[in-house]
Design a protein around this motif. Structure first.
Motif, mmCIF file in Angstrom:
data_model
loop_
_atom_site.group_PDB
_atom_site.id
_atom_site.type_symbol
_atom_site.label_atom_id
_atom_site.label_comp_id
_atom_site.label_asym_id
_atom_site.label_seq_id
_atom_site.Cartn_x
_atom_site.Cartn_y
_atom_site.Cartn_z
ATOM 1 N N SER A 42 -4.358 -7.731 1.564
ATOM 2 C CA SER A 42 -4.067 -6.448 2.099
ATOM 3 C C SER A 42 -2.755 -6.391 2.393
ATOM 4 C CB SER A 42 -5.118 -6.008 3.215
ATOM 5 O OG SER A 42 -4.510 -6.490 4.487
ATOM 6 N N PRO A 43 -2.303 -5.007 2.574
ATOM 7 C CA PRO A 43 -0.805 -4.839 2.991
ATOM 8 C C PRO A 43 -0.768 -5.021 4.491
ATOM 9 C CG PRO A 43 -1.724 -2.761 2.549
ATOM 10 C CD PRO A 43 -2.758 -3.818 1.948
ATOM 11 N N LYS A 44 -1.832 -5.278 5.194
ATOM 12 C CA LYS A 44 -1.501 -5.539 6.607
ATOM 13 C C LYS A 44 -0.444 -6.238 7.082
ATOM 14 C CE LYS A 44 -6.746 -4.631 7.652
ATOM 15 N NZ LYS A 44 -7.798 -5.198 8.155
ATOM 16 N N ILE A 45 -0.169 -7.535 6.396
ATOM 17 C CA ILE A 45 0.939 -8.310 6.737
ATOM 18 C C ILE A 45 2.297 -7.645 6.832
ATOM 19 C CG2 ILE A 45 1.147 -8.888 4.172
ATOM 20 C CD1 ILE A 45 1.389 -11.348 7.321
ATOM 21 N N TYR A 46 2.561 -6.526 6.151
ATOM 22 C CA TYR A 46 3.545 -5.906 5.910
ATOM 23 C C TYR A 46 4.218 -5.369 7.378
ATOM 24 C CZ TYR A 46 3.453 -5.530 1.081
ATOM 25 O OH TYR A 46 3.411 -5.788 -0.587
ATOM 26 N N GLU A 68 -1.085 1.958 5.710
ATOM 27 C CA GLU A 68 -0.801 2.423 7.033
ATOM 28 C C GLU A 68 0.563 2.658 7.406
ATOM 29 O OE1 GLU A 68 -3.501 3.688 8.655
ATOM 30 O OE2 GLU A 68 -4.793 2.957 7.197
ATOM 31 N N PRO A 69 0.652 3.602 8.078
ATOM 32 C CA PRO A 69 2.399 3.765 8.306
ATOM 33 C C PRO A 69 2.959 2.737 8.686
ATOM 34 C CG PRO A 69 0.764 5.764 9.020
ATOM 35 C CD PRO A 69 -0.063 4.571 8.840
ATOM 36 N N ALA A 70 2.301 1.725 9.747
ATOM 37 C CA ALA A 70 3.286 0.538 10.516
ATOM 38 C C ALA A 70 3.455 -0.290 9.381
ATOM 39 C CB ALA A 70 2.321 0.087 11.379
ATOM 40 N N GLU A 71 2.356 -0.373 8.271
ATOM 41 C CA GLU A 71 2.713 -1.382 7.049
ATOM 42 C C GLU A 71 3.840 -0.965 6.584
ATOM 43 O OE1 GLU A 71 -2.411 -2.035 7.534
ATOM 44 O OE2 GLU A 71 -1.270 -1.325 5.731
ATOM 45 N N GLY A 74 7.181 -1.331 7.751
ATOM 46 C CA GLY A 74 7.427 -2.804 7.840
ATOM 47 C C GLY A 74 7.827 -3.492 6.366
ATOM 48 N N LEU A 75 7.382 -2.746 5.234
ATOM 49 C CA LEU A 75 7.555 -3.095 4.106
ATOM 50 C C LEU A 75 9.140 -2.590 3.451
ATOM 51 C CD1 LEU A 75 7.024 -4.045 1.071
ATOM 52 C CD2 LEU A 75 5.991 -2.078 0.681
ATOM 53 N N ARG A 76 9.274 -1.419 4.021
ATOM 54 C CA ARG A 76 10.695 -0.617 3.716
ATOM 55 C C ARG A 76 11.801 -1.378 4.442
ATOM 56 N NH1 ARG A 76 10.873 4.949 1.621
ATOM 57 N NH2 ARG A 76 12.543 5.180 2.872
ATOM 58 N N ALA A 77 11.593 -1.472 5.684
ATOM 59 C CA ALA A 77 12.407 -2.207 6.542
ATOM 60 C C ALA A 77 12.683 -3.621 6.200
ATOM 61 C CB ALA A 77 12.011 -2.306 8.022
ATOM 62 N N ALA A 78 11.717 -4.228 5.602
ATOM 63 C CA ALA A 78 12.072 -5.815 5.068
ATOM 64 C C ALA A 78 12.813 -5.739 3.791
ATOM 65 C CB ALA A 78 10.775 -6.654 4.697
ATOM 66 N N VAL A 79 12.503 -4.574 2.672
ATOM 67 C CA VAL A 79 13.472 -4.567 1.659
ATOM 68 C C VAL A 79 14.864 -4.301 1.963
ATOM 69 C CG1 VAL A 79 13.538 -3.408 -0.681
ATOM 70 C CG2 VAL A 79 11.323 -4.315 0.125
ATOM 71 N N SER A 99 1.038 7.687 -0.007
ATOM 72 C CA SER A 99 2.375 7.675 0.838
ATOM 73 C C SER A 99 3.485 7.982 -0.410
ATOM 74 C CB SER A 99 2.530 5.993 1.001
ATOM 75 O OG SER A 99 3.809 6.005 1.451
ATOM 76 N N SER A 100 3.999 9.088 0.055
ATOM 77 C CA SER A 100 5.232 9.381 -0.591
ATOM 78 C C SER A 100 6.265 8.527 -0.358
ATOM 79 C CB SER A 100 5.588 11.273 -0.422
ATOM 80 O OG SER A 100 5.859 11.288 0.837
ATOM 81 N N ASP A 101 6.607 8.061 0.823
ATOM 82 C CA ASP A 101 7.544 7.117 1.235
ATOM 83 C C ASP A 101 7.482 5.975 0.237
ATOM 84 O OD1 ASP A 101 8.824 8.787 2.894
ATOM 85 O OD2 ASP A 101 7.631 8.043 4.655
ATOM 86 N N TYR A 102 6.279 5.588 -0.175
ATOM 87 C CA TYR A 102 5.970 4.217 -0.836
ATOM 88 C C TYR A 102 6.638 4.678 -2.375
ATOM 89 C CZ TYR A 102 4.497 0.647 -3.664
ATOM 90 O OH TYR A 102 4.265 -0.323 -4.630
ATOM 91 N N LEU A 103 6.145 5.811 -2.708
ATOM 92 C CA LEU A 103 6.829 6.198 -4.144
ATOM 93 C C LEU A 103 8.203 6.029 -4.195
ATOM 94 C CD1 LEU A 103 4.176 8.977 -4.987
ATOM 95 C CD2 LEU A 103 3.849 6.469 -5.213
#
Length: 232
Positions: A42-46, A68-71, A74-79, A99-103
């Motif tokens: 799952s993306p929880k680790i993000y 989820e927003p926090a996940e 975290g993904l965006r910050a890591a990248v 999630s439009s922010d993921y797109l």
């Protein structure tokens, strides 16, 4: 003394894309390339910023599902900070539709995969398998992901992708106009693209519906190269 790198595999979502079997094709390659591999379903680790700070590469195969927003943050910050993000088909280009922010991060989103004539459909996944060509762009001949790989044919889902101009396109595919289609001219979509996001690199290819396509020699080589290219 060589220092190993860290790869995170995030897999799950719709079972039709065989997320376990598909990622299992590439995990041995990552390990042979010097990566310690962690697998999550799952993306929880993000949301674990401390852990992600030490991840060099994320290989994601998570079709649809939710984040989820926090996940996502975290993904965006890591990248942005340099973690690479790579994947194929719906596992990256049709993830987290809520999630439009993921797109925005990925730069291209699956819209549809126009299939066979309605009279030829049987209700199976193969209804959406059509012959098409992956056509290399001018940039592909010199890019480490695609160098030496010519245009090649596939018979599988052909992704119609909505994208922005901040993708670096290495290959395209063209949806032709057929008698039963509502569009009136051919539509070109990216089939392989990269994206620079802060210090991080993103790699996407739309081929890879199931394991048999991932085992195609061209598709497999492109993904293996894309994983290493995207990595920190």
């Amino acid at each position: 003394m060589s220092v190993s790198k860290n790869a995170l595999v995030v897999r799950g979502g719709w079972d039709g894309h065989q997320p376990v079997e598909a990622t299992d094709l590439f995990i041995p390659y990552l390990r042979a390339s010097g990566y310690d591999v962690r697998i999550e379903d799952s993306p929880k680790i993000y949301a674990d910023a401390d852990y992600l700070a030490g991840v060099d590469l994320i290989m994601q195969c998570m079709t649809m599902s939710t984040i989820e927003p926090a996940e996502l943050a975290g993904l965006r910050a890591a990248v942005e900070a340099g973690t690479g993000l790579a994947g194929w088909h719906g596992g990256i280009a049709d993830s987290y539709r809520n999630s439009s922010d993921y797109l925005h991060l990925i730069g291209g989103q699956f819209a549809c995969h126009p299939g066979r004539h309605p009279d030829e459909r049987t209700g199976e996944q193969s209804d959406n398998y059509v012959p098409y060509t992956v056509t290399m762009s001018a940039a592909a001949s010199a890019h480490p992901i695609t160098i030496g790989i010519p245009d090649f044919p596939l018979v599988t889902e052909q992704y119609w992708v909505l994208c922005d101009s901040y993708v670096d396109v290495l290959a395209t595919t063209t949806q032709q106009v057929r008698a039963w289609d509502p569009w009136t001219r051919p539509v070109v979509s990216p089939a392989i693209w990269t994206r620079q996001w802060g210090q991080g690199r993103i790699f996407v290819t739309t081929a890879g519906h199931r394991v048999d396509i991932l085992q195609n020699s061209n598709v497999k080589a492109i993904i293996e190269r894309g994983l290493l290219w995207a990595s920190r």
